[in-house]
Design a protein around this motif. Structure first.
Motif, PDB file in Angstrom:
ATOM      1  N   HIS A 173       0.817  -1.208   0.000  1.00  0.00           N
ATOM      2  CA  HIS A 173       0.000   0.000   0.000  1.00  0.00           C
ATOM      3  C   HIS A 173       0.855   1.264   0.000  1.00  0.00           C
ATOM      4  O   HIS A 173       0.528   2.246  -0.678  1.00  0.00           O
ATOM      5  CB  HIS A 173      -0.935   0.012   1.209  1.00  0.00           C
ATOM      6  N   LEU A 212      -5.555  -6.431  -3.051  1.00  0.00           N
ATOM      7  CA  LEU A 212      -4.285  -6.495  -2.334  1.00  0.00           C
ATOM      8  C   LEU A 212      -3.542  -7.688  -2.931  1.00  0.00           C
ATOM      9  O   LEU A 212      -3.786  -8.827  -2.554  1.00  0.00           O
ATOM     10  CB  LEU A 212      -4.506  -6.697  -0.836  1.00  0.00           C
ATOM     11  N   GLU A 289      -0.247  -5.271   6.098  1.00  0.00           N
ATOM     12  CA  GLU A 289      -1.376  -5.166   5.194  1.00  0.00           C
ATOM     13  C   GLU A 289      -2.607  -5.872   5.757  1.00  0.00           C
ATOM     14  O   GLU A 289      -3.599  -6.005   5.085  1.00  0.00           O
ATOM     15  CB  GLU A 289      -1.023  -5.771   3.823  1.00  0.00           C
TER      16      GLU A 289
END
Length: 290
Positions: A173, A212, A289
C-alpha cells in the motif's frame, strides 16, 4: 488440443511445406533459364504480390497475380514478335509460380489466424469464467478451489502432505502511493514471473487477490520442504528486483505464509488459503497489510 485446432495446425504445417517447396522449385527453374535480370525483376514483383496477399488477403493477391500474368504475357509476345527468340519459353514458369506462392502463403496464414482466434476465444472464456487472470496470466481463486479439492482428496486417499504457500509484497500500500502506475505494473508482472519460474514444474501459482495482490502455490510437501522453496523464491525476487532498472531502488521484499492441510481444523480449500494468509503475520518484516 481441440480437433479443429489440430486440423488447423496440420494445415498450417502443410501450407508451410508447400510454400518452401515452391520457393525451392522457383530457385531451380530460375537457374535453368539463365535470365538473371529478368528473373530478378519477376521475383521482385512476386514478392510485392505476396506482400499484398499477406496484408490484404487472398482476393487482392489473386488480382495482383492476374495483372502480373497479363503483364508477362504481353511482354513475352511483344519481345518475341519484334526480336525473335529473345525470351525463351522456359520463362513461362513465372506464369504459375507467383500464384502458387500466394496460394500456399494464404493457406498457411489463414490456418494460423484461425489458431490465434481460437486461442483468444479460449483466453476470453477462461477469463469470463473467472479461472484465468489476463493481467498476470495466472490462474485465479476459482481455479485454485477446483485444484485444491484434488490435492485434498489425494491427501485423504494416499496420505500425501499438502501445503499452501501464500505471498504478498511487503509495504504494498505504501509503494502504491509512491511509485507510478507503470512501475507498479512492472512490479506485479515481475512478481508473477518470479513465482512461476522459481517453483517446480508441477507446482501451479495462483493470483488470489487483485485488490491487495496475493499469490499462492499449493504443493505436495510438508512445511519444512515448503520453507526451502520459499527461501529460493525470495532470493530470486530480490535478484530480479535489483535487475529491474525501474524497481532496483525500492525497499521491499516478499512476505509469505505457510499452511499445511489439517482435516481436523479445516473443512474446505478456503480454510487452507486463509490459514496461509494468517501465517503471513509471523513472517519477518511483516507487511502491515492485514
Amino acid at each position: 488440443m481441440h480437433a479443429d485446432d489440430s486440423r488447423a495446425s496440420l494445415l498450417a504445417d502443410v501450407g508451410l511445406l508447400l510454400f518452401l517447396t515452391v520457393i525451392s522449385l522457383t530457385v531451380v527453374l530460375a537457374g535453368i533459364t539463365h535470365q538473371l535480370w529478368l528473373n530478378a525483376c519477376y521475383m521482385g514483383i512476386t514478392l510485392v504480390v505476396m506482400l499484398v496477399t499477406y496484408f490484404f488477403g487472398i482476393v487482392p493477391g489473386l488480382l495482383g497475380n492476374l495483372l502480373f500474368v497479363l503483364g508477362q504475357t504481353a511482354l513475352m509476345v511483344a519481345v518475341n514478335w519484334h526480336h525473335a527468340g529473345q525470351l525463351p519459353l522456359t520463362l513461362s514458369f513465372w506464369l504459375v509460380i507467383p500464384g502458387l506462392l500466394s496460394g500456399t502463403l494464404a493457406m498457411m496464414m489463414s490456418q494460423q489466424q484461425q489458431l490465434q482466434a481460437n486461442n483468444d476465444l479460449l483466453r476470453t472464456q477462461l477469463a469470463e469464467r473467472g479461472a484465468f487472470d489476463l493481467q498476470t496470466n495466472l490462474r485465479t481463486t476459482v481455479a485454485y478451489v477446483a485444484d485444491a479439492r484434488v490435492f485434498i482428496e489425494n491427501h485423504r486417499r494416499f496420505q500425501l502432505p499438502v501445503t499452501m504457500v501464500v505471498f504478498r509484497i511487503r509495504y504494498y500500500h505504501e509503494l502504491q502511493q509512491l511509485i507510478s502506475e507503470q512501475q507498479l505494473q512492472t512490479l506485479l508482472t515481475m512478481t508473477s514471473n518470479t513465482l512461476t519460474t522459481a517453483t517446480r514444474d508441477n507446482d501451479v501459482t495462483y493470483y488470489l487477490d487483485n485488490q491487495l495482490p496475493t499469490w499462492g502455490t499449493i504443493l505436495y510437501a510438508d512445511a519444512e520442504t515448503a520453507a526451502v522453496a520459499i527461501a529460493r523464491i525470495k532470493r530470486t525476487f530480490a535478484t530480479q528486483l535489483l535487475a529491474e532498472a525501474e524497481l532496483k531502488s525500492l525497499d521491499t521484499a516478499l512476505v509469505s505464509g505457510v499452511a499445511s492441510w489439517n482435516p481436523e481444523t479445516m473443512a474446505n480449500p478456503y480454510d487452507l488459503m486463509n490459514e496461509g494468509v494468517r501465517e503471513m503475520e509471523f513472517d519477518v518484516g511483516q507487511s502491515g497489510e492485514k
